[in-house]
Scaffold this motif. Sequence first.
Motif, short mmCIF file in Angstrom:
data_model
loop_
_atom_site.label_atom_id
_atom_site.label_comp_id
_atom_site.label_asym_id
_atom_site.label_seq_id
_atom_site.Cartn_x
_atom_site.Cartn_y
_atom_site.Cartn_z
N THR A 181 0.45 -1.19 0.02
CA THR A 181 0.06 0.23 -0.24
C THR A 181 1.11 1.90 0.15
O THR A 181 2.13 1.06 0.80
CB THR A 181 -0.96 -0.39 1.36
N SER B 158 0.40 6.06 -0.24
CA SER B 158 -0.20 6.62 -0.37
C SER B 158 0.33 8.00 -0.79
O SER B 158 1.66 8.43 0.16
CB SER B 158 -1.14 6.96 1.31
N VAL C 157 -2.55 2.78 -12.78
CA VAL C 157 -3.86 3.45 -11.82
C VAL C 157 -4.08 5.01 -12.42
O VAL C 157 -5.35 5.56 -12.61
CB VAL C 157 -3.81 3.50 -10.44
N THR D 243 -4.19 7.27 -3.28
CA THR D 243 -3.41 5.57 -2.21
C THR D 243 -3.61 4.05 -3.55
O THR D 243 -4.80 4.52 -4.16
CB THR D 243 -4.99 5.35 -1.68
N VAL D 244 -3.05 3.36 -3.93
CA VAL D 244 -2.67 2.34 -4.50
C VAL D 244 -2.94 1.04 -3.50
O VAL D 244 -1.61 1.37 -2.75
CB VAL D 244 -2.09 2.82 -5.49
N SER E 198 -6.99 1.59 -6.48
CA SER E 198 -6.52 2.65 -5.85
C SER E 198 -8.27 3.34 -6.12
O SER E 198 -8.83 3.57 -6.31
CB SER E 198 -5.63 2.85 -6.68
N GLN F 91 -8.35 7.79 -5.80
CA GLN F 91 -7.34 8.88 -5.72
C GLN F 91 -8.32 10.69 -5.55
O GLN F 91 -9.82 9.64 -6.57
CB GLN F 91 -6.57 9.82 -7.10
#
Length: 286
Positions: A71, A73, A212, A234-235, A277, A279
């Motif tokens: 993860t 961010s 993403v 955030t992915v 994700s 955003q």
Amino acid sequence: MPEAATAPAARATIGDSEFDRDTALTRRAPGVYDIDLSAGWTIISAVNGGYLLAVLGRALADALPHADPFTISAHYLTASQPGPAVVRTDVVRTGRTLSTGQASLVQYDDEGREVERIRVLASYGDLDALPDDVRTTARPPAIPPLEHCFGPEDGPAPVDGSSAIADRLMLKLDPSTLGWALGQPSGKGEMRAWFGLADGRDPDPLSLLLAVDALPPTAFEIGLKGWVPTVELTVHVRCRPAPGPLRVSITTRNLAGGFLEEDAEVWDSADRLVAQSRQLARVRLG
């Protein structure tokens, strides 16, 4: 004697492609890295946010004891420009299965003052060590076959400013999300596409950070125009992707106060959900 046939261009491999070269950093000191941000990953006038995230992701993979982002961010503070930049990393915590770090990318203005562009907090681990148990209600997006989708080369002239990133991607958009390109946006906040790198490099966890944020903004299909700058992204990387093209689906359900969210899913050629994700982005109204 017949003329020899032209050999097909060799596919790039992971570690030896333009994406790898343009995200490579030089370690100046422990936790400090230099990089020259490539103009090849710009859209309109700014460096693409997914490319920037991959740059910081690579720096953290070097700084932390684990190699794979689980993860990450990012907060985008100011627009990055092609050219020299410095990435600073800090190890927050290391554990047996996860390690956490933070990183920031800075550039310098015309007077030599430091300007922070992006700051991230991330947790890394080993994707190959994860159990195989999958329990999900998620399903791959319904996208027509790749040959029935359309890329930038099939459309009108590019947008004003740089669209250099389009030359580095294999991007084929679902026709049902292309109304905006014909002046007939659907009003739905949806964008779907086949995604890959133009040189044929297969996907890996680092390139998922690019995937993403590589499609046109969903705001276009809502009927808005212009730059849609990312505020926060955030992915979650769920597993190592299989070779072959990816399918990316992005949706927006709520635009309010000049901000919208984009929720993305990335599926690999084995029909696995490999990344997700969310955003928050700004839009220009009126």
